[in-house]
Structures are given as C-alpha cells and as structure tokens.
Design a protein around this motif. Structure first.
Motif, PDB file in Angstrom:
ATOM      1  N   UNK A  46       0.848  -1.202   0.000  1.00 30.76           N
ATOM      2  CA  UNK A  46       0.000   0.000   0.000  1.00 30.76           C
ATOM      3  C   UNK A  46       0.878   1.244   0.000  1.00 30.76           C
ATOM      4  N   UNK A  47       1.910   1.249   0.830  1.00 30.80           N
ATOM      5  CA  UNK A  47       2.786   2.417   0.946  1.00 30.80           C
ATOM      6  C   UNK A  47       3.580   2.676  -0.331  1.00 30.80           C
TER       7      UNK A  47
ATOM      8  N   UNK B 229      -4.724   0.529  -3.054  1.00 29.12           N
ATOM      9  CA  UNK B 229      -5.278   1.735  -2.433  1.00 29.12           C
ATOM     10  C   UNK B 229      -5.262   1.635  -0.911  1.00 29.12           C
ATOM     11  N   UNK B 230      -5.295   2.775  -0.272  1.00 29.03           N
ATOM     12  CA  UNK B 230      -5.327   2.833   1.194  1.00 29.03           C
ATOM     13  C   UNK B 230      -6.745   2.497   1.647  1.00 29.03           C
ATOM     14  N   UNK B 231      -6.917   1.475   2.475  1.00 28.32           N
ATOM     15  CA  UNK B 231      -8.267   1.071   2.861  1.00 28.32           C
ATOM     16  C   UNK B 231      -8.981   2.060   3.792  1.00 28.32           C
ATOM     17  N   UNK B 232      -8.233   2.835   4.565  1.00 27.71           N
ATOM     18  CA  UNK B 232      -8.858   3.786   5.490  1.00 27.71           C
ATOM     19  C   UNK B 232      -7.995   5.042   5.564  1.00 27.71           C
TER      20      UNK B 232
ATOM     21  N   UNK C 296      -6.690  14.152   4.990  1.00 29.40           N
ATOM     22  CA  UNK C 296      -6.939  13.042   4.071  1.00 29.40           C
ATOM     23  C   UNK C 296      -6.391  13.381   2.684  1.00 29.40           C
ATOM     24  N   UNK C 297      -6.513  14.633   2.281  1.00 30.64           N
ATOM     25  CA  UNK C 297      -5.973  15.056   0.981  1.00 30.64           C
ATOM     26  C   UNK C 297      -4.454  14.873   0.928  1.00 30.64           C
ATOM     27  N   UNK C 298      -3.772  15.167   2.032  1.00 30.56           N
ATOM     28  CA  UNK C 298      -2.318  14.983   2.070  1.00 30.56           C
ATOM     29  C   UNK C 298      -1.948  13.504   1.996  1.00 30.56           C
ATOM     30  N   UNK C 299      -2.727  12.661   2.641  1.00 29.45           N
ATOM     31  CA  UNK C 299      -2.492  11.216   2.570  1.00 29.45           C
ATOM     32  C   UNK C 299      -2.687  10.737   1.136  1.00 29.45           C
ATOM     33  N   UNK C 300      -3.758  11.177   0.500  1.00 32.67           N
ATOM     34  CA  UNK C 300      -4.021  10.764  -0.883  1.00 32.67           C
ATOM     35  C   UNK C 300      -2.912  11.248  -1.813  1.00 32.67           C
TER      36      UNK C 300
ATOM     37  N   UNK D 288       3.955   8.214  -3.969  1.00 33.14           N
ATOM     38  CA  UNK D 288       4.623   6.920  -3.822  1.00 33.14           C
ATOM     39  C   UNK D 288       4.406   6.063  -5.066  1.00 33.14           C
ATOM     40  N   UNK D 289       3.205   6.088  -5.568  1.00 30.05           N
ATOM     41  CA  UNK D 289       2.882   5.306  -6.779  1.00 30.05           C
ATOM     42  C   UNK D 289       3.697   5.808  -7.967  1.00 30.05           C
TER      43      UNK D 289
END
Length: 143
Positions: free
Chosen positions: A105-106, A111-114, A126-130, A136-137
């Motif tokens: 995932x990292x 995709x990140x599940x949560x 959440x936007x920063x995580x996305x 990373x991708x």
C-alpha cells in the motif's frame, strides 16, 4: 521491524541542533537512549534513524522533525510516516492489514483502505495522505 528511510534526513541539521541544545554526542546518546556510535553515524551521515528514533531525537533536542529533515514538496507516504515516528508495522495495525500488504500500500500498489485513520495517525489531512499515496505510486512507476 521494517525500517522507513527518508530522503530528506540532513546530518548537518542534526549536528547544528545538537550544538544549539548544548549536548555532546555522549550527552545526546544518554538523553535519547541511543548509543554514541549510532549518534555518530547519524551526525556523519552514515546512517538514518528510524521514524521512532528520529522523533525521539527531535523531542530531546527541542526541535520539530521538520527542523532536522524538511518534508519534500511532494512527499511519498513513507516520508510522512517517518516524520510521524511510525514504522510499517504501526501502519499495518492502523490499517488492519499485514505488514507485507501495508508495504505494498505504501508503495502505491494497492489503495489505502482507510485514509481517514491514516491521516489521523499522521496528523495530516486526508488530501495529504491521498497526495502522498499518489507520489509513492509515481515513484514506483517511474523508478
């Protein structure tokens, strides 16, 4: 234990913060519980601390983690996780996944599940995580 490395760790910043705090390497080692040889390796740029160790160094020196290692303009997830002082195993617990699946995932493989739970744990939106997942991708696909 899976180690998270960050591209932004700056040994010179660590050394400057150590001097500003008035610690010798031995004193910093004593206050952090890190060996003197490991502190020396960090200061010389021969090693990078794990996330939890990095956060402990910043706490003892009385600085923000970003004072020791600025967050890059488009940070991948592993960089945000490192700044939060977490390891892959910690994130696996947060996401309720295995460490192996969490590593994928990292890297942007899944995709990140949560995203909300991860954002809370990292202290970011959440936007920063996305955005960090997409970074990373991109790194994986380009790299």
């Amino acid at each position: 234990m899976t180690r998270q490395r960050a591209h932004t760790f700056d040994a010179d910043r660590l050394e400057a913060a150590r001097h500003a705090a008035g610690y010798s390497q031995a004193q910093l080692a004593l206050h952090t519980g890190i060996s003197v040889s490991t502190i020396s390796a960090y200061v010389l740029g021969r090693a990078t601390p794990t996330g939890p160790t990095f956060v402990r160094l910043a706490e003892v020196l009385g600085v923000a983690t970003t004072d020791l290692a600025p967050i890059s303009d488009d940070p991948p997830l592993r960089e945000l996780i490192w700044h939060a002082g977490l390891l892959v195993e910690d994130v696996a617990v947060i996401l309720d996944r295995s460490a192996l699946h969490t590593g994928a995932i990292l890297r942007g493989d899944f995709p990140i599940p949560d995203e909300q739970a991860l954002a809370r744990a990292l202290g970011v939106s959440v936007d920063q995580v996305a955005a960090a997942w997409h970074a990373a991708r991109r790194e994986r696909l380009e790299g």
